[in-house]
Enzyme design. Structure first.
Site, PDB file in Angstrom:
ATOM      1  N   THR A 134      10.442   1.708  -3.470  1.00  0.00           N
ATOM      2  CA  THR A 134      10.206   0.278  -3.242  1.00  0.00           C
ATOM      3  C   THR A 134      10.923  -0.544  -4.307  1.00  0.00           C
ATOM      4  OG1 THR A 134       8.046   0.798  -2.311  1.00  0.00           O
ATOM      5  CG2 THR A 134       8.372  -1.468  -3.061  1.00  0.00           C
ATOM      6  N   ASN A 189       0.853  -1.200   0.000  1.00  0.00           N
ATOM      7  CA  ASN A 189       0.000   0.000   0.000  1.00  0.00           C
ATOM      8  C   ASN A 189       0.879   1.237   0.000  1.00  0.00           C
ATOM      9  OD1 ASN A 189      -2.948  -0.880   0.205  1.00  0.00           O
ATOM     10  ND2 ASN A 189      -1.877  -2.209   1.663  1.00  0.00           N
ATOM     11  N   GLU A 190       1.244   1.633  -1.193  1.00  0.00           N
ATOM     12  CA  GLU A 190       2.169   2.732  -1.395  1.00  0.00           C
ATOM     13  C   GLU A 190       1.504   4.066  -1.048  1.00  0.00           C
ATOM     14  OE1 GLU A 190       5.017   1.909  -1.584  1.00  0.00           O
ATOM     15  OE2 GLU A 190       5.638   0.719  -3.301  1.00  0.00           O
ATOM     16  N   PRO A 191       2.307   5.128  -0.919  1.00  0.00           N
ATOM     17  CA  PRO A 191       1.740   6.446  -0.622  1.00  0.00           C
ATOM     18  C   PRO A 191       0.548   6.754  -1.530  1.00  0.00           C
ATOM     19  CG  PRO A 191       4.124   6.553  -0.560  1.00  0.00           C
ATOM     20  CD  PRO A 191       3.782   5.158  -1.017  1.00  0.00           C
TER      21      PRO A 191
END
Ligand code: GLP
Length: 308
Positions: A226, A207-209
């Site tokens: 990442t 769950n990236e920014p």
């Protein structure tokens, strides 16, 4: 190859602000952070009082261990107790599992408990957080491969009880595949214990920014940080997938208990951000501040930047 336009929740890269103040945030996020400063995390109650007082800025319970081995010994013992008590009650235990370097020692300890202490995983169902888009199960960097190498091949979990998102589902089928994954978790009765690591971007799962708090399992474009972190394992940045399928923040937050592990100095800044910073979608681990039964198990090096 995966086309991000097929993601259920489109990904719009936000400005990267890893050390943000409420003024950088949308009103709601800043507000919810303020709320949290005043409303104690309900599970703080189980922490020794001295610990709570010493870390007044911390909005998630944190247990700092002398070493990662001490931390995983405790977490594996808790896991064994959960599995055994559910088994005694005739119930299945549902574990949410993570990949990366961080949980490897925990998996080793679970394997040891299986081999030396008779811990059975016959009544365990597992759901992994994520999988790289485009990688088949037998790719050495796939999470399917990782989990089998590091855990599943060494315990008695039933293959039919192992669940990971697929990295090779056709683009057009990704939404249905993700919805099915969510449904499987629900059908299993929800996740009893969710294990997490934390990425340098503050992500849980992938769950990236920009990931909303109520996001569900979906395809997501990987953050450049990442991908950079994964580059050595893939033999170069060009070989790192650009996308993944991940459980959403909402999927993770629905777990009954959540334990996030972090080791080493490299994790210290982001651990501090998640534990003491505002709740916001830039650091998805900060959402754990709003979970009633989440805890960080970290070693001293990962605790070295915690603000008291
Ligand atoms: C990947 C995984 C995360 C993991 C993170 C950190 O991004 N999707 O679940 O927490 O890596 O990995 P490591 O434990 O190797 O630092």
């Amino acid at each position: 190859m995966f086309n991000p336009t097929h993601a259920i929740v489109p990904y719009f890269p936000p400005p990267r602000i890893l050390s943000c103040t409420p003024s950088h945030l949308p009103i709601d996020a800043a507000h919810s952070s303020e709320m949290h400063t005043v409303s104690a995390h309900s599970s703080l109650a189980f922490l020794p009082q001295a610990h709570h007082n010493a870390f007044a800025m911390q909005k998630i319970p944190v247990e700092v261990f002398p070493s990662s081995q001490d931390a995983v010994a405790k977490l594996a013992a808790e896991t064994a107790e959960l599995i055994r008590s559910n088994e005694a009650a005739g119930k299945q235990t549902v574990l949410g599992l993570a990949t990366g370097g961080t949980p490897i020692a925990y998996y080793k300890e679970l394997i040891r408990l299986h081999k030396e202490d008779g811990l059975s995983f016959a009544n365990v169902t597992s759901f992994n957080l994520d999988e790289y888009a485009g990688l088949p199960q037998d790719h050495v960097e796939s999470y399917w491969y990782f989990m089998h190498q590091n855990l599943f091949n060494h315990i008695d979990i039933k293959p039919e009880n192992i669940n990971l998102p697929s990295g090779t589902v056709a683009d057009a089928d990704i939404p249905a595949h993700c919805a099915e994954y969510e449904q499987k978790i629900k059908d299993a009765g929800g996740i009893d214990l969710q294990i997490l690591g934390i990425g340098r971007t503050g992500h849980i799962g992938f769950n990236e920014p920009g990931s909303p708090k109520d996001s569900l399992t979906r395809a997501i474009e990987l953050d450049p940080i990442t991908r950079e972190d994964a580059a050595p394992a893939f033999g170069g940045l060009d070989n790192v997938p650009t996308a993944a399928i991940t459980m959403g923040c909402g999927t993770i937050l629905a777990a009954r208990r959540i334990v996030l592990m972090a080791w080493g100095e490299g994790k210290a800044p982001i651990v501090n951000e998640a534990v003491t910073g505002p709740v916001n979608d830039i650091v998805s681990a900060s959402y754990l501040q709003e979970h009633a039964n989440s805890v960080f198990y970290i070693d001293q090096a990962a605790a070295s930047k915690l603000e008291a």
